[in-house]
Design an enzyme around this catalytic site. Structure first.
Site, short mmCIF file in Angstrom:
data_model
loop_
_atom_site.label_atom_id
_atom_site.label_comp_id
_atom_site.label_asym_id
_atom_site.label_seq_id
_atom_site.Cartn_x
_atom_site.Cartn_y
_atom_site.Cartn_z
N GLU A 490 13.88 -41.33 106.86
CA GLU A 490 12.97 -40.40 107.53
C GLU A 490 13.65 -39.05 107.80
OE1 GLU A 490 9.91 -40.58 107.89
OE2 GLU A 490 9.31 -39.28 109.52
N THR A 601 -2.86 -30.67 102.09
CA THR A 601 -1.69 -31.32 102.69
C THR A 601 -1.68 -32.83 102.44
OG1 THR A 601 -1.74 -29.62 104.35
CG2 THR A 601 -0.45 -31.53 104.89
C1 DMJ Z 1 0.45 -37.15 105.31
O1 DMJ Z 1 -0.58 -37.47 106.16
C2 DMJ Z 1 0.44 -35.70 105.03
O2 DMJ Z 1 1.23 -35.44 103.96
C3 DMJ Z 1 0.89 -34.90 106.21
O3 DMJ Z 1 0.96 -33.55 105.92
C4 DMJ Z 1 2.24 -35.36 106.66
N1 DMJ Z 1 2.30 -36.75 106.85
C5 DMJ Z 1 1.73 -37.63 105.87
C6 DMJ Z 1 2.63 -38.06 104.77
O4 DMJ Z 1 3.94 -38.21 105.08
#
Ligand code: DMJ
Length: 624
Positions: A490, A601
């Protein structure tokens, strides 16, 4: 003259008088008079009685006839003496004679027969039902349910369709099959992994937000409040479509049509719901053309709008979908909103205005932009916390957030990007006045972002940004390669001789995140350097080897342990992002070309809108 027969008056027999027989004529005359008087009295009393009877005897014509309804027979307490029912509760039929009574009794009898027959039929049906198997009964219930749904649909045609807008020029989705057999084989393997993840969720977690692949049941987290909104279905739809898994896509679409309802009393994350649900629904709409996805996206967006009702127009991080009440996370710097979250609503909201003609969405996100442009920027960087009441920055923590402004790009490079002693380029976090030499898995997306930014940059900058993207991709690959499982932690450090390695136990987990693979894919598209496919394949194999279980895919708690334990969560973004980017990495470039599609995203592709050529409702020329 004959003497009238004497009436028996007092029980005494009055002697009959014959003419000339009277030796006492006066006495005889007196008797006759009193008898006459008595007779008169009797007569008048009789007449009075008859007269009275005429008025006071009940009038049969006023008696109601009984209509024997079920209630009359079965519900004794409604009996009323007036209506002619017996105090015992039994029905007494007033009739105008024997004939009517007989007829009513017959009616009553036939009603009783009917009730008896109905009861017997119901009993018979119940017995037959009991003889049926569970599956047969479930099928019957489902048929009934469908019928009710159909009837409801007929009665309520649902929300009005939105006004038509010209579809942006979307290049039709090609199959993207790679010409090289070995690449095709790898792509098929990724598709098979997607099938396993989807089928497992379909079997054990259907309708829940996520899946617990070991416990084999549904799962959810606080970002979805206490809702059950099928996050995995919505998040996975476009991946299914792109992979050509059309049966599965149809299955998901049916669920959305019949079950996805946002009128729930649940406090959800505005950011997460935007990127996963609105992004997922819009992408499914643009890919498939199915109106239902657009309608659902707009219904949900309406529910998010109250989050913007703050003194500054900076939205709350959370909103209750039913009440519209918003608030912020307790951990976020004294009730602040988070820049990385409210800065990530833009694409979806512009598309919502484009599709609906409603300027509200566009205006909300443009307002955020304008407000940020006016604010102070310590060291040229935006801090991550902003108080939506006061409009002031919260705790000065800087993580990576990028706008297309050149100055911000430069400030990021100057203040956040460093090279380790071993030559690895990393993005650190600025906290409490110093740079922490630690990079998060989440920040690995930046490799792809720099590559994408390079594409539109002037020549002197393009090479530089592409190089930066390549360096970050390399560092993130190292963070995978230096673990036992070949999966990245992480967060990893570049301190005290450490290079891209996690130190703290609670930073050693891998939860099926996509960011590193995402960067490999962008770098592959822009360079076609085979190492990116090689690195992507290493990651896919590691996921299949260490995260795959019979009930789906699970995160692992320690990537440095040869005997890892599972976190028992199949995240929805694994289907939305990780597997999608892997699939695209082993496909030809004509599948989702980057000139036509931009990925949000959560890896949901939306068509590129050329705002220079479109006037959005609510936009002003200067803003475009
Ligand atoms: C997803 O929900 C999206 O990529 C977000 O921007 C960050 N966290 C997770 C993936 O790790």
């Amino acid at each position: 003259m004959t003497t009238p027969a004497l009436l028996p008056l007092s029980g005494r027999r009055i002697p009959t008088l014959s003419p000339g027989a009277s030796s006492f004529p006066h006495h005889r005359a007196t008797l006759r008079l009193s008898e006459k008087f008595i007779l008169l009295l009797i007569l008048s009393a009789f007449i009075t009685l008859c007269f009275g009877a005429f008025f006071f005897l009940p009038d049969n014509s006023k008696h109601k006839r009984f209509d024997l309804g079920l209630e009359d027979v079965l519900i004794p307490h409604i009996d009323s003496p007036k209506e002619g029912k017996h105090a015992s509760g039994q029905v007494v039929i007033h009739g105008q004679g024997g004939h009517d009574e007989h007829r009513h009794r017959e009616e009553e009898e036939s009603l009783r027969d009917k009730i008896r027959a109905d009861h017997e039929r119901a009993l018979q049906e119940a017995k037959e039902k009991l003889r049926k198997s569970r599956e047969e009964l479930q099928a019957e219930i489902q048929t009934e349910k469908n019928k009710v749904m159909e009837d409801l649909k007929k009665k309520d045609p649902g929300p009005k369709p939105l006004p038509p807008v010209p579809m942006p020029k979307v290049v039709s989705v090609s199959d993207g099959e790679p010409p090289e057999p070995d690449v095709k084989e790898k792509r098929d393997k990724i598709r098979e992994m997607m099938k396993h993840a989807w089928d497992s969720y379909r079997q054990y977690g259907w309708g829940h937000n996520e899946l617990k692949p070991l416990a084999k049941k549904g799962h959810s987290t606080n970002i979805f409040g206490n809702s059950q909104l099928g996050a995995t279905i919505v998040d996975a739809l476009d991946t299914l479509y792109i992979m050509g898994l059309h049966e599965e896509f149809k299955d998901g679409q049916e669920w959305v049509e019949q079950n996805l309802d946002f009128g729930v009393n649940a406090e959800v994350s505005v950011f997460e719901v935007n990127i996963r649900f609105i992004g997922g629904l819009l992408a499914a709409y643009y890919l498939s053309g199915q109106e239902v996805f657009k309608l659902k996206a707009v219904q949900l967006a309406e529910k998010l709008l109250p989050a913007f009702n703050t003194p500054t127009g900076i939205p709350w991080a959370m909103v209750n979908l039913k009440s519209g009440v918003g608030r912020n996370w307790g951990w976020a710097s004294a009730g602040s909103s988070i820049l990385a979250e409210f800065g990530t609503l833009h694409m979806e909201f512009v598309h919502l205005t484009y599709l609906t003609g409603n300027p509200a969405y566009y205006q909300k996100v443009m307002h955020i932009r304008k407000l940020l442009a006016k604010m102070d920027r310590p060291n040229g960087l935006y801090p991550n916390y902003l108080n939506p009441r006061t409009g002031r920055w919260g705790q000065r923590k800087y993580i990576f957030w990028f706008r297309e402004q050149k100055t911000v790009g430069l400030a990021i490079e100057r203040h956040l990007i460093r090279k380790s002693n071993g030559g690895l380029t990393f993005i650190g976090e600025w906290k409490n006045g110093h740079l922490e030499r630690k990079m998060g898995h989440l920040a690995c997306f930046a490799g792809g972002m720099f590559a994408l930014g390079a594409d539109g940059s002037p020549d002197d900058k393009a090479g530089h940004y592409l190089q930066l993207g390549a360096e970050i991709a390399h560092t993130c690959h190292e963070s995978y390669d230096r673990t036992v499982l070949k999966l990245g932690p992480e967060a990893f450090k570049f301190d005290s001789g450490l290079e891209a390695v996690a130190v703290r136990q609670n930073e050693k987990y891998y939860i099926l995140r996509p960011e590193v693979i995402e960067t490999y894919w962008y770098m592959w598209r822009f360079t076609h350097d085979p190492k990116y496919r090689q690195w992507g394949w290493e990651a896919a194999q590691a996921i299949d080897k260490y995260c795959r279980v019979s009930g789906g895919f699970s995160g692992v708690k320690d990537v440095y342990s040869s005997n890892p334990t599972y976190d028992d969560v199949q995240q929805s973004f694994f289907l939305a992002e990780t597997l999608k980017y892997l699939y695209l990495l082993f496909s030809s470039d004509d599948l989702m070309p980057l000139e036509s599609w931009v990925f949000n995203t959560e890896a949901h592709p939306l068509p590129v809108l050329h705002l220079g050529n479109i006037t959005l409702p609510g936009s002003e020329p200067a803003q475009r």
